[in-house]
Scaffold this active site. Structure first.
Site, short mmCIF file in Angstrom:
data_model
loop_
_atom_site.label_atom_id
_atom_site.label_comp_id
_atom_site.label_asym_id
_atom_site.label_seq_id
_atom_site.Cartn_x
_atom_site.Cartn_y
_atom_site.Cartn_z
N LYS A 35 -0.74 -16.67 -2.33
CA LYS A 35 0.52 -16.26 -1.69
C LYS A 35 0.24 -15.28 -0.56
O LYS A 35 -0.88 -14.74 -0.45
CB LYS A 35 1.42 -15.61 -2.75
N ARG A 131 11.10 -7.68 -14.53
CA ARG A 131 11.35 -8.06 -13.14
C ARG A 131 11.97 -9.46 -13.16
O ARG A 131 13.17 -9.60 -13.06
CB ARG A 131 10.04 -8.01 -12.35
N TYR A 256 -1.57 13.59 16.98
CA TYR A 256 -0.16 13.94 16.78
C TYR A 256 -0.01 15.04 15.75
O TYR A 256 -0.66 15.01 14.70
CB TYR A 256 0.62 12.71 16.30
N MET A 304 -0.79 4.36 16.49
CA MET A 304 -0.53 2.91 16.49
C MET A 304 -1.76 2.11 16.89
O MET A 304 -2.06 1.06 16.29
CB MET A 304 0.63 2.58 17.43
#
Ligand code: PLP
Length: 366
Positions: A35, A131, A256, A304
């Site tokens: 998957k 679930r 940052y 990023m």
């Protein structure tokens, strides 16, 4: 074109990993769980590599199963999330895919099917995951109903999924195994419990079929070991290169928010990889990175497109040098621990910007 960020998929390793599944579960058939684009490694590529060494495939969604059929795979294919709409049942039948049946909603859809074809089903029992699946008290009633539906292929099969199998000391898994055995004892049909953690740690869970996911990719399902510790070989390595090397003085901050301050004067390397490539945003300062094969620590925030690493004052590294973010000598399990996540999310999270290369197509310098 020169590659910047790229992932190498070492397809040969998957055959070795399948062998390890066979050794651990010698009497079970293997359903390869592919998957989510084969956990980020490429659905068709991985299916092809596994073609004659596994007994079936498992995917999460109908669409994933259809892709496999359209590519010509003739294995049994189980759709673990089943269906929610009639059109999906028609697709399952048309493409000869098997479905997990886990909710009353699905039973109502099957009740109204007039199709001549037969749908292979796996009744999902909720033995403690809470679930998907039917509770113990509902099993008999569910089976009686499904037995009367002509669209359902008989005998039907059963599966359950473990909530805590990665904790070898958690008795919940033993309870789940026991409950599943009790609930399915009177039924024919195939049975399946074990995921990778079950295959490796819970021998009582090895029934007709095992569902091997993460271990096929050479990754450990346990937080206290790596795939290598378990005799597995990692399938993916993630690569990029230095795009800049610069000096910083003691007391200067990096990146940052200035979350890291250099305690001494040193050389910083800037690596072309970031969360835009799927490198984890929450990797902490100190997360290891391989620059020219040497471990150096990530420092400051992941951005990023870039990360910064502390190369050390005596480093000879220069722009253009190769960097490995995870791979053979730097387990993805270790990067996951440094990022407060699990390795599943890292390999699944590689973004389309990262070029995927099969190892037979590159020089063996990695
Ligand atoms: C994903 C999944 C698996 C495979 O789990 P791994 O931990 O990757 O081995 C098995 N069964 C079900 C139902 C799943 O959703």
């Amino acid at each position: 074109m020169i590659r910047t960020a790229y992932a190498v998929i070492h397809l040969k390793s998957i055959r070795h990993n399948v062998q390890q599944v066979r050794l651990a579960a010698p009497h079970s058939k293997i359903m390869a769980v592919i998957k989510a684009n084969a956990y980020g490694h490429g659905l068709l590529r991985v299916a092809q590599a596994l073609n004659d060494s596994v007994d079936g495939f498992a995917v999460a969604r109908v669409q994933e199963g259809i892709r496999l059929r359209k590519a010509g795979f003739q294995h049994r294919i189980v759709v673990l999330e089943g269906f929610t709409k009639t059109e999906e049942v028609q697709n399952l039948l048309h493409y000869d895919l098997e479905a997990s049946i886990h909710s009353p909603h699905q039973i109502e859809i099957l009740r109204h099917q007039q199709e001549k074809k037969r749908l292979g089903i796996w009744i999902k029992l909720d033995t403690g995951m809470n679930r998907l699946g039917f509770k113990a008290r509902d099993v008999r009633n569910v089976c009686e109903q499904l037995n009367t539906f002509s669209v359902v292929k008989k005998p039907f099969n059963f599966m359950t999924h473990f909530a805590n199998a990665d904790d070898k000391n958690d008795l919940k898994t033993s309870q789940q195994i026991e409950l599943f055995n009790i609930l399915t004892a009177d039924f024919d049909g195939e049975k399946s419990m074990a995921n990778s953690a079950g295959i490796l740690a819970w021998k009582d869970s090895l029934t007709d079929w095992v569902r091997a996911g993460i271990m096929l990719y050479g990754i450990s399902p346990f937080s206290d070991s790596t795939g290598k510790d378990l005799g597995l070989r990692p399938l993916m390595s993630l690569h990029s290169r230095l795009i800049s090397v610069r000096d910083v003085a003691a007391g200067e901050t990096v990146g940052y928010s200035g979350t890291w301050t250099s305690p001494v004067s040193t050389k910083l390397g800037v690596v072309a990889i970031g969360y835009g490539d799927g490198y984890p945003r929450y990797a902490e300062s100190g997360t290891p990175v391989l620059v020219n094969g040497e471990r150096v620590p990530l420092v400051g925030r992941v951005s990023m497109d870039m990360i910064t690493v502390d190369l050390g004052i005596n480093s000879n590294a220069k722009a253009g040098d190769g960097v490995i973010l995870w791979g053979d000598n730097l387990p993805v399990e270790e990067i996951a621990l440094c990022s407060n996540t699990i390795p599943y999310t890292l390999v699944c999270g590689i973004t389309p910007r990262v070029e995927i290369v099969e190892s037979k197509n590159i020089d063996p310098i990695f």
